[in-house]
Design a protein around this motif. Structure first.
Motif, PDB file in Angstrom:
ATOM      1  N   GLY A  17     -30.559 -70.245  22.199  1.00  0.00           N
ATOM      2  CA  GLY A  17     -29.398 -69.963  23.032  1.00  0.00           C
ATOM      3  C   GLY A  17     -28.880 -68.545  22.941  1.00  0.00           C
ATOM      4  O   GLY A  17     -27.719 -68.285  23.242  1.00  0.00           O
ATOM      5  N   SER A  77     -30.367 -76.316  14.617  1.00  0.00           N
ATOM      6  CA  SER A  77     -29.215 -76.812  15.371  1.00  0.00           C
ATOM      7  C   SER A  77     -28.762 -78.188  14.907  1.00  0.00           C
ATOM      8  O   SER A  77     -27.562 -78.455  14.837  1.00  0.00           O
ATOM      9  N   TYR A 110     -27.941 -66.827  20.460  1.00  0.00           N
ATOM     10  CA  TYR A 110     -26.714 -66.835  19.667  1.00  0.00           C
ATOM     11  C   TYR A 110     -26.397 -65.464  19.069  1.00  0.00           C
ATOM     12  O   TYR A 110     -25.231 -65.095  18.895  1.00  0.00           O
ATOM     13  N   ILE A 138     -24.106 -70.904  20.396  1.00  0.00           N
ATOM     14  CA  ILE A 138     -24.991 -70.288  21.380  1.00  0.00           C
ATOM     15  C   ILE A 138     -24.164 -69.537  22.424  1.00  0.00           C
ATOM     16  O   ILE A 138     -22.955 -69.753  22.554  1.00  0.00           O
TER      17      ILE A 138
END
Length: 694
Positions: free
Chosen positions: A133, A200, A135, A87
């Motif tokens: 996040g 995740s 990413y 992230i």
């Protein structure tokens, strides 16, 4: 389910060195050995049977999560394909836990599956967690586009992950309680074409066979809400307090008239009651009311990014009397006004778990009321409760032997097809490329009957495991580099007419003139004028049909357009509700929502639109449209109830629309979710409200 990431400290990774390389044949075995070895290396601290996967963790070594005493390993042993990511740096520090810092995304393929070792017939809790996040640095959760992908448990649809318009730092978690169909549990991410699926972390936790008796091979249940009451400081309680690592969200009330009680005495189970095994530490806390009050309600509902109308809920209430003065406490339990349990009295220091086995509520938005009976001297209390939604396990997995053998064939020939993922036959739309399955027996597992590996660049000897695929009727290995003898049993099946085998174009057929090496010859046919005549007749008919269809669609289109200008004012209800909040007309709703332009999600009974009032205040307009009004029996009671509820932690109801063709609620707009998400770190998919009545 959502967790606000800013309220949990990072959990460090304590490294445990373990690395190896393996051939594809040994991957599944080494996955089990990896779990066993890592448990041994931490002196047995990781609970037996726990499988904990840090998705996207690139180091082949497992590590110990010190706060939980649980060992996490890389997902490389459990999945094929995908890409590892981390992230964005601005979200690293506030990650919900260490496992949420990395992730694996799946830009390729419509279905990508994890395969977790299990025991056939055993119950498990499976939890997947998702932290976007940012990413990919594309800000996909907040760019205004739909960000949605699906989840399958085995071969059945479980739930969708909807991250549309959500803070990228928020962690989403999904839990399902299910029965393993074989020696493995399959968890799949489904690409809907509206955002790249990712994950995740993935966790599998074994449950006792007696727990959650309504869970079986045909019924799984998905987490909707799980709360503990009392004066709780941690937003989430899990392992080691809960042996099964269930997430218990904190539902704490600190303001009058709520009173929180606790005890240090052990709370046990009633004889024969081990359906849920709620930890004693959770049952030692409870919430009740001042004796001047007699009733409180718990509202369980879906936020706008979950379709509540499709849900069927099963509530489970956990009660124990921790007041040591032998109190007279008795109350009734209602669900949206309908009685569930009458005259219930909690047992002293022993848990009563109350639920209606197999009775799922046919509505996703509901509220539960605990109401003191006339003869009771004390108001109701509650220690904990769980709510699950029904997941129908209607599809049958492919025959176990066929699955085992086809996977071994995949390994034997080193096939790297991305579509060969998950179950070979189910669901049908995701069945493996080159396979044909027999679904004719609806009450039996589908069987693989055709396998086409033509022109696949395969080499080596004939796969001996094909002898075990008794259901196989057609097998095409033509135009590859297969050499070596053909197993005698396979030749017997070919000669008996039980197997259509094609091997032409392989070295094994260099000096072989048998039918399976020659290939099928094309027969010459004399010219037939019948197709020409058919074309001459059919083409004009088809063209005329298309023109007629286009005319009908054109009329329908303009009819819909003209319907947009329908005068809704004539449908306004003449008798308004006598409450102290604003009543909006349909015309006013169109104005403040810019003609219902900006959809921000779906609620319990319709679509939610963003709106702006005349004074500039932002609102969320939740609309029940004409097609569903006939099914709404509790709209007006809900408006009357919510208009009386005022609390600093609850979203305020600004007004309503009472129109025969459009019912609507107008709330304050919460741009980053509800207060529970922001302040407590609890679930943002399910918001929690509680209010009291004297």
């Amino acid at each position: 389910m959502f967790l606000a990431s800013k309220h949990c400290k990072n959990q460090s990774r304590t490294m445990i060195s373990f690395s190896c390389s393996a051939s594809p044949k040994l991957t599944s075995i080494l996955a089990l050995l990896l779990i066993l070895v890592t448990m041994i290396q931490v002196n047995g601290q990781s609970p037996p049977g726990f499988i904990s996967i840090d998705c996207g963790w690139e180091n082949s070594s497992a590590y110990l999560n010190g706060a939980l005493n649980i060992v996490y390993s890389s997902d490389v042993w459990f999945v094929e394909g995908g890409q590892n990511h981390q992230i964005s740096p601005e979200f690293i520090e506030d990650a919900f836990n260490g496992q949420q810092k990395t992730l694996r995304s799946f830009p390729g393929g419509s279905r990508n599956c994890y395969t977790l070792p299990s025991t056939a017939g055993k119950k498990y809790l499976l939890r997947a967690m998702f932290t976007y996040g940012n990413y990919d640095r594309l800000n996909k959760t907040l760019d205004g586009s739909l960000f949605l992908f699906g989840l399958h448990i085995g071969v059945n649809f479980w739930e969708a992950v909807n991250l549309t318009n959500w803070d990228p730092s928020v962690t989403v978690f999904k839990e399902v309680l299910t029965v393993a169909p074989s020696n493995s549990v399959s968890f799949c991410l489904i690409n809907f074409g509206s955002g790249i699926p990712f994950i995740s972390s993935l966790e599998l936790r074994p449950l006792q066979d007696t727990m959650y008796p309504f869970v079986n091979t045909s019924v799984s249940v998905s987490y909707f809400k799980r709360c503990r009451f009392g004066n709780i400081t941690d937003p989430i309680t899990r392992y080691p307090v809960d042996d099964y690592d269930r997430f218990w969200e904190s539902c704490t009330f600190t303001s009058y008239p709520f009173i929180n009680l606790n005890t240090n005495k052990n709370v046990g189970s009633l004889p024969g009651n081990n359906d849920f095994n709620v930890p004693s530490a959770i049952l030692q806390q409870t919430s009740t009311l001042d004796t001047n009050y007699s009733r409180f309600s718990i509202n369980v509902a879906s936020a706008y990014n979950k379709d509540a109308l499709s849900l069927q809920l099963l509530p489970i209430f956990h009660f124990t009397e921790i007041n040591g003065s032998n109190p007279n406490r008795r109350f009734d339990i209602f669900s949206t006004g309908e009685v569930l349990f009458q005259g219930f009295s909690p047992s002293p220091l022993q848990v009563d778990s109350m639920y209606k086995s197999g009775q799922f509520l046919q509505k996703g938005d509901t509220f539960f009321t605990l109401d003191k009976t006339p003869g009771s001297s004390l108001p109701p209390l509650i220690n904990a409760f769980e709510v699950y939604s029904l997941v129908q396990m209607e599809n049958l997995t492919t025959d176990f032997n066929d699955v085992y053998n086809i996977k071994q064939i995949k390994t034997h020939y080193n096939l790297a097809r991305t579509s060969w993922n998950g179950d070979p036959c189910w669901p049908r739309e995701y069945s493996w490329e080159g396979l044909t399955c027999d679904y004719s027996k609806s009450n039996q597992n589908p069987r693989i009957v055709t396998l086409n590996l033509s022109t696949s660049g395969l080499g080596g000897r004939f796969a001996i495991l094909l002898m075990n695929m008794m259901s196989l009727e057609n097998f095409n290995l033509s135009n590859n580099k297969i050499d070596g003898p053909i197993p005698y049993y396979i030749l017997q099946r070919v000669q008996a007419g039980l197997l259509d085998l094609r091997l032409e174009g392989n070295p094994v057929c260099s000096n072989n003139k048998d039918s399976y090496c020659i290939g099928k010859k094309k027969k010459k046919r004399r010219r037939n004028t019948t197709p020409i005549l058919l074309i001459a007749v059919i083409v004009p008919v088809v063209l005329i049909s298309l023109l007629v269809g286009m005319c009908i669609l054109w009329k329908l289109y303009w009819k819909d357009k003209s319907g947009d200008n329908e005068n809704y004012a004539m449908y306004e209800e003449e008798t308004p509700l006598h409450i102290d909040i604003r009543r909006f007309t349909y015309t006013e709703l169109k104005l403040i929502t810019n003609n219902f332009h900006s959809i921000i999600g779906k609620g319990g009974f319709g679509i939610v639109y963003h709106g702006i009032l005349e004074n500039g205040d932002e609102v969320a307009v939740k609309v029940l449209m004409e097609t569903s009004i006939a099914e709404s029996t509790d709209f007006l009671p809900e408006v009357q109830t919510l208009s009386k509820v005022h609390h600093k932690n609850l979203v305020t109801l600004q007004g309503y629309c009472q129109n025969k063709k459009c019912l609507a609620l107008v709330y304050d707009f919460m741009p980053r979710g509800n207060l529970q998400q922001l302040l407590r770190g609890g679930s943002a998919l399910n918001f929690y409200e509680c209010f009291c009545q004297a």
